[in-house]
Scaffold this active site. Structure first.
Site, PDB file in Angstrom:
ATOM      1  CG  ASP A  50     -57.589 -66.821  50.764  1.00  0.00           C
ATOM      2  OD1 ASP A  50     -57.432 -67.827  50.074  1.00  0.00           O
ATOM      3  OD2 ASP A  50     -56.666 -66.284  51.391  1.00  0.00           O
ATOM      4  CD  GLU A 229     -51.189 -68.237  53.285  1.00  0.00           C
ATOM      5  OE1 GLU A 229     -50.674 -67.460  52.468  1.00  0.00           O
ATOM      6  OE2 GLU A 229     -51.843 -69.252  52.943  1.00  0.00           O
TER       7      GLU A 229
END
Length: 505
Positions: A50, A229
């Site tokens: 990420d 998320e």
């Protein structure tokens, strides 16, 4: 005593990880970089996922990212760090945040504290991140994730973790992570958008240290095929009216299987988000755009970057010496189609800086096969292609090489969908679901098709109808895709076609 132990632990990890990273870079020189992108961001070596802490300050874009400096598979998470002045060329920086006694460093965000609300200094960079404590996780208490902060007073060169961490303890939620923080002008508070299992929870704070729960959103909205998320909340205007956009990544349950990112358009008032629509909307319909968020401190521009991978096979893709890349930077805008408002994504204007001079072709007669191989061969699998058709008609772009690898993308008029087929694109057998066809609905109502393809060695990013429909897919051809045909079963008139090589960085 607690702080002394923490500092000693931190120093030992700093030394160990630094040695590991130097060794990794040396090893990388002896390994194949066949699949390393030419112009997308990748770590020097080993694992990334990420994008984190993306913030703009004094002419520099800071990109932090989930990083394992000691292995090419997911492991103990650090915050890697890179900077850029143009969103194209990236300078690798030392690792910003290391694991400590509170846990490893999961995803989060960073802000410029212009008014010194936290007391760390005017214009201090403050990172807000999830501490993930694996020992508590093993005990299965459900309290293993909590939010902490760190600050930098030298524009991100060095970081100090706040002694009062965690600033937001876990209330008993197993998935309690990925804080995205912004300054909310109307309430004069910081707003934290946090992923909490199957929904988003909003918190507010006057100083980034003391947080109060405001509201929840999403328990019965959107896609719920997996855990929520990496959220993001920001305002955008359309036709002079301000709306709010909420991004939520989900894994699994994405539109192409595995990971994906959905979005909601609505309003945010008095700490409460409400969506204007009930249908599920995806930011990107491809298989490989996940956990993306926007840069902080960029004014009215909302610049997005995602992780160009999918958790279904992320640890198995055939990259060597490194594993993982980001999408190109994209500017997000709201666009009205009929009575509905949609989120569009298109390459940032800075991307044009790395394009070679474009060649333009115009056609007066329709064809069933436009052979462009001689035009793109010299680009060695990295170029931008733009085309506009005269009518809404099926067509396909077939990208091939001498090895017989084939990547096919195009438009299906019968189903009014765009698609990318990578089933024969090269190495596809490292994971059973990788050889897939991804499809995306056409949102535009125009009678002609506009399509932009950005190709980079192992990725195809498709922006259709000026970014109303987007697909990002990776592939692993045995050699560059240097041949290109645009085909249709019935004669197709391409009104305008442009192509340009892209510089390697």
């Amino acid at each position: 005593m607690k702080h002394k132990i923490l500092k000693i632990t931190y120093f030992c990890m700093l030394v160990a990880c630094g040695l590991g990273q130097n060794t990794a870079i040396a090893q990388q020189k002896n390994e194949s970089d066949q699949y390393r992108p030419a112009f997308h961001f990748t770590p020097k070596s080993h694992w990334m996922n990420d994008p984190n802490g993306m913030v703009y300050l004094n002419g520099k874009y800071h990109l932090f990212y989930q990083h394992n400096p000691n292995s090419s598979v997911w492991g103990p998470m650090h915050w890697g760090h890179a900077t850029s002045t143009d969103l194209d060329h990236w300078d690798h920086q030392p690792i910003a945040l290391y694991p400590d006694s509170l846990g490893t460093i999961f995803s989060g965000s960073a802000v410029v504290d212009v008014n010194n609300t936290a007391g760390f200094g005017k214009n201090a960079l403050v990172a807000i991140f999830t501490h993930h404590n694996h020992k508590i996780e093993e005990a299965k208490t459900g309290l293993h994730q909590y939010q902490s902060i760190a600050y930098s007073i030298d524009e991100g060169k060095t970081w100090t973790k706040y002694e009062g961490n965690p600033v937001l303890p876990n209330p008993g939620i197993w998935d309690f992570r990925d804080p995205k923080v912004m300054w909310h002008t109307q309430s004069k508070k910081w707003i934290m958008t946090l992923a909490t299992k199957d929904r988003i929870t909003f918190y507010s704070s006057p100083n980034l240290k003391n947080w109060t729960k405001e509201s929840e959103f999403g328990e019965k909205s959107g896609a719920h095929g997996g855990v929520w998320e990496c959220p993001d909340l920001f305002p955008l205007s359309v036709n002079g009216i301000q709306k709010w956009v909420l991004l939520v990544s989900i894994n699994p349950g994405g539109p192409a299987g595995g990971s994906g990112t959905q979005y909601f358009v609505g309003d945010f008032k008095e700490g409460i988000f409400s969506a204007d629509h009930t249908d599920i909307r995806w930011l990107d319909y491809g298989a490989d755009n996940y956990a993306g968020v926007t840069w902080s401190n960029t004014g009215n521009r909302k610049i997005f970057m995602g992780w160009m991978n999918n958790w279904t096979y992320a640890n198995q893709i055939p990259e060597q010496g490194f594993r993982g890349a980001t999408t190109i930077a994209r500017e997000l805008q709201l666009k009205k189609v009929g009575n509905e408002v949609y989120l569009s994504a298109a390459p940032v204007k800075e991307f044009n800086l790395i394009l070679d001079k474009a060649a333009q072709l115009k056609y007066s007669a329709a064809k069933t096969d436009y052979d462009l191989s001689t035009k793109v061969t010299s680009f060695k699998g990295k170029y931008q292609l733009e085309l506009t058709t005269a009518q809404k008609q099926s067509f396909s772009l077939r990208l091939t090489n001498d090895n017989g690898d084939e990547l096919v993308l195009g438009y299906d008029a019968k189903n009014n969908t765009f698609y990318t087929d990578r089933t024969k694109s090269g190495q596809v057998d490292f994971e059973k679901s990788f050889p897939r066809v991804t499809t995306a609905p056409r949102i535009s109502k125009d009678n002609h098709i506009q399509l932009k393809l950005i190709l980079d060695v192992t990725s195809a990013e498709v922006f259709a109808d000026n970014g109303l429909t987007v697909m990002t897919n990776t592939f692993f051809a045995h050699s560059p895709l240097t041949q290109l045909h645009i085909k249709s079963t019935k004669p197709l008139l391409i009104q305008n076609l442009k192509y340009a090589g892209i510089k390697s960085l």
